[in-house]
Design an enzyme around this catalytic site. Structure first.
Site, short mmCIF file in Angstrom:
data_model
loop_
_atom_site.label_atom_id
_atom_site.label_comp_id
_atom_site.label_asym_id
_atom_site.label_seq_id
_atom_site.Cartn_x
_atom_site.Cartn_y
_atom_site.Cartn_z
N HIS A 254 0.84 -1.21 0.00
CA HIS A 254 0.00 0.00 0.00
C HIS A 254 0.87 1.25 0.00
O HIS A 254 0.69 2.16 -0.83
CB HIS A 254 -0.91 -0.03 1.23
N GLU A 255 1.83 1.31 0.93
CA GLU A 255 2.68 2.50 1.01
C GLU A 255 3.60 2.60 -0.20
O GLU A 255 3.98 3.71 -0.60
CB GLU A 255 3.49 2.48 2.31
N HIS A 258 1.84 4.67 -2.77
CA HIS A 258 2.03 6.11 -2.53
C HIS A 258 3.42 6.54 -2.99
O HIS A 258 3.59 7.57 -3.65
CB HIS A 258 1.90 6.41 -1.03
N GLU A 284 -4.49 7.94 -2.95
CA GLU A 284 -5.03 6.66 -2.46
C GLU A 284 -5.39 5.74 -3.61
O GLU A 284 -5.37 4.52 -3.45
CB GLU A 284 -6.24 6.91 -1.56
#
Length: 489
Positions: A254-255, A258, A284
């Site tokens: 997930h990170e 980003h 997101e």
């Protein structure tokens, strides 16, 4: 120099100082000694005072009046600086400094209260944070206070539009959840111990598979995973629960989403308003598509299963198909960051409603825990067993990020649109994922969205990449197809 050139040079220094402030925040959550909290709060307040003075410098208004844009990029640069100037000049320097100091302190107070399961240790500080955020919203607002805060994370979107989107999404999400939870086919839960060091090695491997540039980044541990930085210094964090490797692995992926957005922006935009992700909803969309449509796909899960067996031996799952189902197991759990794709948006809808009421003054901080617990039981059918599984689980309110939560669901909606467009345009995505490479997908995302940074407004950014206006339909269709297949609906 022309007025535009002077504005560019001035803005470059302001952006560089902003990067320093962000690095101090990263250090506070990862490396800083616990005894340094009060000193760091003063440092953050002092730096925010300098930044606020620069962002409200009257010379900016003169440059904006005289600057002439010769290209669409220059026009967008001017628009973004003007937006920042108009916003910052409405906020008193005293308030900007107080918020920086308090939210720096509050973060540590929240972390200790969370660890001790002691809401009373945090509520007085949260009450002060809410008071200052209401004051900030009143300075910015031309109508609804909450809209003024949302606009900081997703420019141009109102709480009314978000509420209508949630109203359209909820019936299909709830109906699908009920079918899944009532299905005859059951999915096993992991029951094994997964050592921390091995999880972290696998998390690094996963980040590399998604294209994270380790020469411009690093992975550290934090109470709440996050990504920090832009350009040539973009850092990610994760956390480890030895009974749940998905917490670490998928938080890292997930990170990484980003981080790859920030690393993928055209480097000519570094130290300019164009050199960062355009909004948190778009940001997101990258983290969620990396984590879910790509990372939780059958193809990537099959590759990850082999790596898991190599790393941990027999951990009780006997096939790639069973592992894929396990990765996507639907369960009404307490924790948002660990939630499956069906429940995740319901977590966000609850937070959205609660924080709107807090900012409007219809819900007092003293009543927040009770309101949270009642809403959670109504939405999820489970009673909250302890504060760290309830309103103390997220870092956002402690650091004043009111208006941020709805951008997670907006990001899911954008990710659904991007996934539909990407898979129509690119062949071989799943074949590559099955070999442990997300490159065909991440190349498309970089070339069609990430490289542009802040060049276009949020919805235009998504529409430019997809070729159609964003809506929630592609996301809901994807969820129904995916979970219908997993659970044999």
């Amino acid at each position: 120099m022309t007025a535009f050139q002077e504005l560019i040079a001035y803005q470059r220094e302001t952006e560089a100082l902003s990067h320093i402030s962000e690095r101090l925040g990263w250090d506070q959550e990862t490396m800083m000694p616990r005894g340094s909290v009060e000193q760091r709060a003063e440092e953050m307040a002092a730096l925010e005072s300098v930044l606020h003075a620069r962002r409200t410098n009257p010379r900016i208004e003169v440059w904006l009046t005289r600057a002439e844009a010769k290209t669409p990029e220059e026009a967008r640069f001017i628009d973004l600086v003007a937006r920042s100037y108009n916003r910052e000049t409405r906020i008193p320097a005293r308030l900007a400094s107080e918020l920086a100091r308090l939210t720096s302190l509050s973060q540590g107070i929240w972390a200790e209260a969370r660890a001790a399961e002691d809401p009373s240790a945090f509520l007085p500080t949260l009450e002060e944070v809410v008071r200052l955020k209401r004051e900030q919203a009143a300075c910015l607002s031309e109508g609804d206070l909450y809209d003024a805060l949302v606009d900081d994370y997703e420019p141009g979107v109102t709480h009314g539009e978000l509420g209508e989107m949630f109203d359209r999404m909820r019936p299909r999400l709830v109906a699908l959840r009920e079918k899944v939870l009532g299905a005859d086919r059951k999915v096993a839960k992991l029951d094994h111990v997964f050592p921390e060091a091995t999880q972290l090695r696998l998390a690094r491997t996963a980040a590399a598979a998604f294209g994270y540039d380790w020469t411009r980044g690093r992975l550290d541990m934090a109470v709440h995973p996050f990504c920090s930085g832009s350009g040539n210094d973009v850092r990610i964090t994760t956390r480890v629960v030895e009974s749940d490797p998905f917490n670490c692995i998928y938080s890292t992926i997930h990170e990484t989403g980003h981080a790859c957005y920030e690393q993928g922006i055209d480097r000519q935009h570094l130290f300019s308003p164009l050199g960062r992700g355009v909004s948190m909803g778009v940001h997101e969309s990258q983290s969620r598509i990396y984590e879910n449509q790509l990372g939780r796909s059958a193809a990537f899960a099959g590759w990850l299963y082999t790596r898991m067996v190599d790393a941990f031996g027999d951990f009780g799952v006997d096939s790639p198909d069973a592992f894929y189902a396990c990765v996507n197991r639907v369960n009404p759990g307490y924790i948002r960051t660990e939630a499956d794709e069906l429940h995740y948006n319901l977590h966000i809808m609850m937070r959205f409603d609660l924080e709107r009421e807090l900012i409007a003054g219809n819900l007092e901080v003293a009543d927040l825990e009770e309101a949270w617990n009642a809403r959670f039981e109504a939405d999820f059918g489970v009673k909250v067993d302890r504060p760290s599984h309830g309103f103390l689980q997220d870092v956002h309110w402690s650091v004043g990020l009111f208006g941020y939560f709805p951008t997670y669901s907006l990001g899911n909606v954008y990710a659904g649109c991007l996934n539909k467009a990407m898979r129509s345009a690119v062949q071989g995505i799943d074949a590559a994922l099955a070999e442990g490479s997300a490159k065909p997908a991440t190349d498309w995302l970089r070339d069609n969205l990430q490289c542009f940074g802040g060049l276009r407004p949020p919805r235009e950014t998504i529409e430019h990449a997809c070729g159609f206006a964003p809506s929630e339909e592609p996301l809901l269709d994807y969820l129904e197809e995916k979970f219908g297949a997993i659970y044999g609906l």
